[in-house]
Design an enzyme around this catalytic site. Structure first.
Site, PDB file in Angstrom:
ATOM      1  N   GLU A   1     -18.155 -55.711 -26.263  1.00 20.62           N
ATOM      2  CA  GLU A   1     -18.028 -56.518 -27.487  1.00 20.62           C
ATOM      3  C   GLU A   1     -17.411 -57.866 -27.127  1.00 20.62           C
ATOM      4  O   GLU A   1     -16.830 -58.013 -26.034  1.00 20.62           O
ATOM      5  CB  GLU A   1     -17.128 -55.792 -28.498  1.00 20.62           C
ATOM      6  CG  GLU A   1     -17.713 -54.453 -28.921  1.00 20.62           C
ATOM      7  CD  GLU A   1     -16.876 -53.744 -29.979  1.00 20.62           C
ATOM      8  OE1 GLU A   1     -15.833 -54.296 -30.408  1.00 20.62           O
ATOM      9  OE2 GLU A   1     -17.280 -52.632 -30.356  1.00 20.62           O
TER      10      GLU A   1
ATOM     11  N   GLY B   1     -14.402 -56.329 -23.131  1.00 16.34           N
ATOM     12  CA  GLY B   1     -15.300 -56.236 -21.974  1.00 16.34           C
ATOM     13  C   GLY B   1     -14.748 -55.227 -20.993  1.00 16.34           C
ATOM     14  O   GLY B   1     -14.974 -54.017 -21.118  1.00 16.34           O
TER      15      GLY B   1
ATOM     16  N   ASP C   1     -20.017 -43.168 -14.617  1.00 15.66           N
ATOM     17  CA  ASP C   1     -19.771 -42.442 -13.350  1.00 15.66           C
ATOM     18  C   ASP C   1     -21.077 -42.126 -12.635  1.00 15.66           C
ATOM     19  O   ASP C   1     -21.196 -42.244 -11.416  1.00 15.66           O
ATOM     20  CB  ASP C   1     -19.105 -41.093 -13.662  1.00 15.66           C
ATOM     21  CG  ASP C   1     -17.630 -41.123 -13.355  1.00 15.66           C
ATOM     22  OD1 ASP C   1     -17.116 -42.203 -13.029  1.00 15.66           O
ATOM     23  OD2 ASP C   1     -17.004 -40.051 -13.448  1.00 15.66           O
TER      24      ASP C   1
ATOM     25  N   GLU D   1     -20.994 -53.066 -15.585  1.00 14.74           N
ATOM     26  CA  GLU D   1     -20.554 -51.681 -15.315  1.00 14.74           C
ATOM     27  C   GLU D   1     -19.205 -51.654 -14.591  1.00 14.74           C
ATOM     28  O   GLU D   1     -18.970 -50.838 -13.700  1.00 14.74           O
ATOM     29  CB  GLU D   1     -21.646 -50.889 -14.576  1.00 14.74           C
ATOM     30  CG  GLU D   1     -22.865 -50.686 -15.474  1.00 14.74           C
ATOM     31  CD  GLU D   1     -23.909 -49.750 -14.924  1.00 14.74           C
ATOM     32  OE1 GLU D   1     -23.543 -48.750 -14.299  1.00 14.74           O
ATOM     33  OE2 GLU D   1     -25.090 -50.038 -15.131  1.00 14.74           O
TER      34      GLU D   1
HETATM   35  C1  LIG Z   1     -26.366 -59.125 -16.665  1.00 15.94           C
HETATM   36  C2  LIG Z   1     -25.383 -58.337 -17.478  1.00 15.94           C
HETATM   37  C3  LIG Z   1     -25.798 -57.180 -18.107  1.00 15.94           C
HETATM   38  C4  LIG Z   1     -24.910 -56.437 -18.901  1.00 15.94           C
HETATM   39  N1  LIG Z   1     -25.381 -55.330 -19.562  1.00 15.94           N
HETATM   40  C5  LIG Z   1     -24.536 -54.631 -20.376  1.00 15.94           C
HETATM   41  C6  LIG Z   1     -25.043 -53.509 -21.136  1.00 15.94           C
HETATM   42  O1  LIG Z   1     -26.220 -53.137 -21.048  1.00 15.94           O
HETATM   43  N2  LIG Z   1     -24.176 -52.852 -21.954  1.00 15.94           N
HETATM   44  C7  LIG Z   1     -22.871 -53.216 -22.088  1.00 15.94           C
HETATM   45  O2  LIG Z   1     -22.156 -52.594 -22.856  1.00 15.94           O
HETATM   46  N3  LIG Z   1     -22.365 -54.299 -21.400  1.00 15.94           N
HETATM   47  C8  LIG Z   1     -23.178 -55.000 -20.547  1.00 15.94           C
HETATM   48  N4  LIG Z   1     -22.701 -56.105 -19.854  1.00 15.94           N
HETATM   49  C9  LIG Z   1     -21.330 -56.542 -20.075  1.00 15.94           C
HETATM   50  C10 LIG Z   1     -20.403 -56.214 -18.906  1.00 15.94           C
HETATM   51  O3  LIG Z   1     -20.215 -54.828 -18.790  1.00 15.94           O
HETATM   52  C11 LIG Z   1     -19.097 -56.996 -19.098  1.00 15.94           C
HETATM   53  O4  LIG Z   1     -19.416 -58.357 -18.934  1.00 15.94           O
HETATM   54  C12 LIG Z   1     -18.015 -56.564 -18.105  1.00 15.94           C
HETATM   55  O5  LIG Z   1     -17.515 -55.294 -18.410  1.00 15.94           O
HETATM   56  C13 LIG Z   1     -16.841 -57.563 -18.025  1.00 15.94           C
HETATM   57  O6  LIG Z   1     -16.397 -57.883 -19.295  1.00 15.94           O
HETATM   58  P1  LIG Z   1     -16.199 -59.439 -19.716  1.00 15.94           P
HETATM   59  O7  LIG Z   1     -17.437 -60.172 -19.331  1.00 15.94           O
HETATM   60  O8  LIG Z   1     -15.798 -59.458 -21.146  1.00 15.94           O
HETATM   61  O9  LIG Z   1     -15.037 -59.983 -18.819  1.00 15.94           O
HETATM   62  P2  LIG Z   1     -13.446 -59.796 -19.080  1.00 15.94           P
HETATM   63  O10 LIG Z   1     -13.148 -58.366 -19.351  1.00 15.94           O
HETATM   64  O11 LIG Z   1     -12.996 -60.795 -20.058  1.00 15.94           O
HETATM   65  O12 LIG Z   1     -12.874 -60.140 -17.650  1.00 15.94           O
HETATM   66  C14 LIG Z   1     -12.688 -61.484 -17.207  1.00 15.94           C
HETATM   67  C15 LIG Z   1     -12.049 -61.453 -15.835  1.00 15.94           C
HETATM   68  O13 LIG Z   1     -10.775 -60.788 -15.900  1.00 15.94           O
HETATM   69  C16 LIG Z   1     -10.725 -59.752 -14.928  1.00 15.94           C
HETATM   70  N5  LIG Z   1      -9.901 -58.639 -15.406  1.00 15.94           N
HETATM   71  C17 LIG Z   1      -9.927 -58.026 -16.603  1.00 15.94           C
HETATM   72  N6  LIG Z   1      -9.043 -57.018 -16.629  1.00 15.94           N
HETATM   73  C18 LIG Z   1      -8.437 -56.982 -15.416  1.00 15.94           C
HETATM   74  C19 LIG Z   1      -7.457 -56.157 -14.795  1.00 15.94           C
HETATM   75  N7  LIG Z   1      -6.917 -55.123 -15.436  1.00 15.94           N
HETATM   76  N8  LIG Z   1      -7.094 -56.426 -13.520  1.00 15.94           N
HETATM   77  C20 LIG Z   1      -7.655 -57.462 -12.833  1.00 15.94           C
HETATM   78  N9  LIG Z   1      -8.593 -58.270 -13.364  1.00 15.94           N
HETATM   79  C21 LIG Z   1      -8.987 -58.025 -14.618  1.00 15.94           C
HETATM   80  C22 LIG Z   1     -12.171 -59.302 -14.767  1.00 15.94           C
HETATM   81  O14 LIG Z   1     -12.379 -58.618 -13.546  1.00 15.94           O
HETATM   82  C23 LIG Z   1     -12.877 -60.653 -14.804  1.00 15.94           C
HETATM   83  O15 LIG Z   1     -12.805 -61.249 -13.537  1.00 15.94           O
HETATM   84  C24 LIG Z   1     -23.571 -56.854 -19.044  1.00 15.94           C
HETATM   85  C25 LIG Z   1     -23.145 -58.024 -18.385  1.00 15.94           C
HETATM   86  C26 LIG Z   1     -24.019 -58.757 -17.624  1.00 15.94           C
HETATM   87  C27 LIG Z   1     -23.547 -60.010 -16.933  1.00 15.94           C
END
Ligand SMILES: Cc1cc2nc3c(=O)[nH]c(=O)nc-3n(C[C@H](O)[C@H](O)[C@H](O)COP(=O)(O)OP(=O)(O)OC[C@H]3O[C@@H](n4cnc5c(N)ncnc54)[C@H](O)[C@@H]3O)c2cc1C
Length: 365
Positions: free
Chosen positions: A115, A119, A224, A348
């Site tokens: 959402e 993320g 997983d 993922e």
């Molecule tokens: C091509 C593509 C396809 C996708 N397909 C799907 C899909 O089919 N279904 C779905 O549900 N989602 C999907 N996603 C979403 C994806 O799973 C999320 O983008 C991902 O989980 C990261 O979330 P965010 O982009 O909000 O980044 P954020 O969570 O905002 O993270 C930003 C940065 O902070 C870092 N960070 C966050 N928390 C921590 C921590 N605890 N320790 C260290 N660093 C941290 C992250 O590693 C990252 O570098 C897709 C994304 C892409 C790019």
């Protein structure tokens, strides 16, 4: 040859033939239904849907497809990822309705967890599902959902109570549900992806996947299963990049000699080949462990995904360096891989989240 070697050879041949042809007929950024149908007609989807899905089989297929046609790989993987929560936890009627259609390539699926405000921290998702008679009313937003907004059905994770990961429920939500709409997003790589908006979307209780408030475990068990195979996708791309670098260095001359005689390049390729072999072993090890004891392999899966996706990024970057300027021309294989290879380090679970999973396991011990 083992049956997995046969499967690998068959998928590599399909990815260079009919699947590539189908991929070329798709519109960038949209679901390619012809490609999904071709994956079914050539028996690739059946490998996952005709039997209990096996993580190692998934990895062999994803690597083989990725080596020659990333579009086919991604279309294949998304059918699995989107449908797995239904296979895992759907009622008999939901499974009987959707799984044959997905397996036949007649229905396209999406996995909707992320959402705008959730993320990496997906357990804090906000999309609400409120009981209303025999239904739930879903309100909120999902974003970066692969195959959205074109998919026919989504596995949607929604909040049914306020207790973090324990208050999430999974639903199968058909695209034609009133109150559900969405739009396409335009990313760096040619990926069918979009946003979904739920405004009081009415979903029957019968569409709950598993238990009410039990959706987090459905999401985590799905991830997983699929995490090692994201590593396999990366290994396939890294192998394609290495193959291209070797072919180019063999034929291209500079200073009167083939590039392959310059140790400054060949030793870097040797390092990539070594890391690639290690990545493939990690992926196969994690998948084999998952097949033997699902639910106990989070750390191994995280290691496989982390190492393979970071290795692939480096392999593609080095292959571009070996090719020089021509690799940057639009339409060149390496230009395509350079855009494709970036996202698996984010979806993922980002590389940082994989390290977090590995670190937590270290300290639990
Ligand atoms: C091509 C593509 C396809 C996708 N397909 C799907 C899909 O089919 N279904 C779905 O549900 N989602 C999907 N996603 C979403 C994806 O799973 C999320 O983008 C991902 O989980 C990261 O979330 P965010 O982009 O909000 O980044 P954020 O969570 O905002 O993270 C930003 C940065 O902070 C870092 N960070 C966050 N928390 C921590 C921590 N605890 N320790 C260290 N660093 C941290 C992250 O590693 C990252 O570098 C897709 C994304 C892409 C790019």
């Amino acid at each position: 040859m083992s049956s997995l070697d046969d499967l690998r050879a068959r998928c590599e041949a399909l990815a260079q033939g009919p699947l590539r042809t189908a991929a070329e007929q798709g519109a960038p950024g949209r679901v390619n239904r012809g490609l999904v149908k071709a994956l079914a007609e050539h028996g690739v989807l059946a490998e996952v849907f005709d039997q209990t899905p096996k993580a190692l089989v998934l990895c062999v297929i994803r690597e083989a497809l990725a080596r020659h046609c990333t579009e086919a790989e991604t279309a294949f993987a998304l059918q699995g990822l989107g449908a797995y929560p239904i296979v895992l936890a759907g009622s008999a009627s939901i499974v009987d309705y959707w799984v044959p259609r997905v397996a036949a390539g007649d229905a396209v699926v999406g996995f909707a967890l992320t959402e705008p405000e959730a993320g990496s921290d997906a357990a804090h998702l906000l999309l609400r599902a409120v009981p209303d008679g025999d239904d739930f009313l879903l309100t909120g937003e999902k974003t970066y959902i692969s195959n959205a907004p074109d998919a026919d059905v989504y596995s949607v994770f929604a909040r049914t109570s306020d207790t973090g990961a324990k208050g999430i429920t999974a639903f199968a939500v058909p695209r034609d549900t009133p109150g559900l709409d969405g739009e396409q997003l335009d990313l760096l790589a040619p990926h069918a992806i979009g946003r979904l908006r739920f405004t009081g979307a009415r979903v029957p209780r019968a569409n709950v996947l598993g238990e009410v408030d039990g959706g987090w475990s459905v999401a985590m068990r799905t991830l997983d299963m699929f995490r090692p195979s994201v590593g396999a996708f990366a290994v396939g791309m890294a192998q394609a990049a290495l193959d291209a670098a070797i072919a180019h260095a063999t034929h291209r001359h500079a200073f009167g000699k083939p590039l392959a005689t310059f140790q400054g390049l060949t030793h870097q390729l040797a390092d990539v080949a070594t890391r690639l072999h290690a990545a493939r072993l990690l992926v196969h090890d994690a998948a084999t462990a998952y097949d033997a004891a699902p639910g106990t392999t989070a750390s191994l899966s995280a290691m496989a995904k982390l190492f393979a996706t970071e290795t692939a990024q480096h392999a593609v970057d080095l292959s571009i360096q070996v090719h020089g300027a021509q690799a940057l021309e639009r339409g060149h294989l390496l230009e395509h891989l350079y855009r494709e290879v970036r996202a698996p380090r984010i979806y993922e679970g980002t590389s940082e989240i994989q390290r977090e999973i590995i670190a937590r396991a270290l300290f639990r011990k």
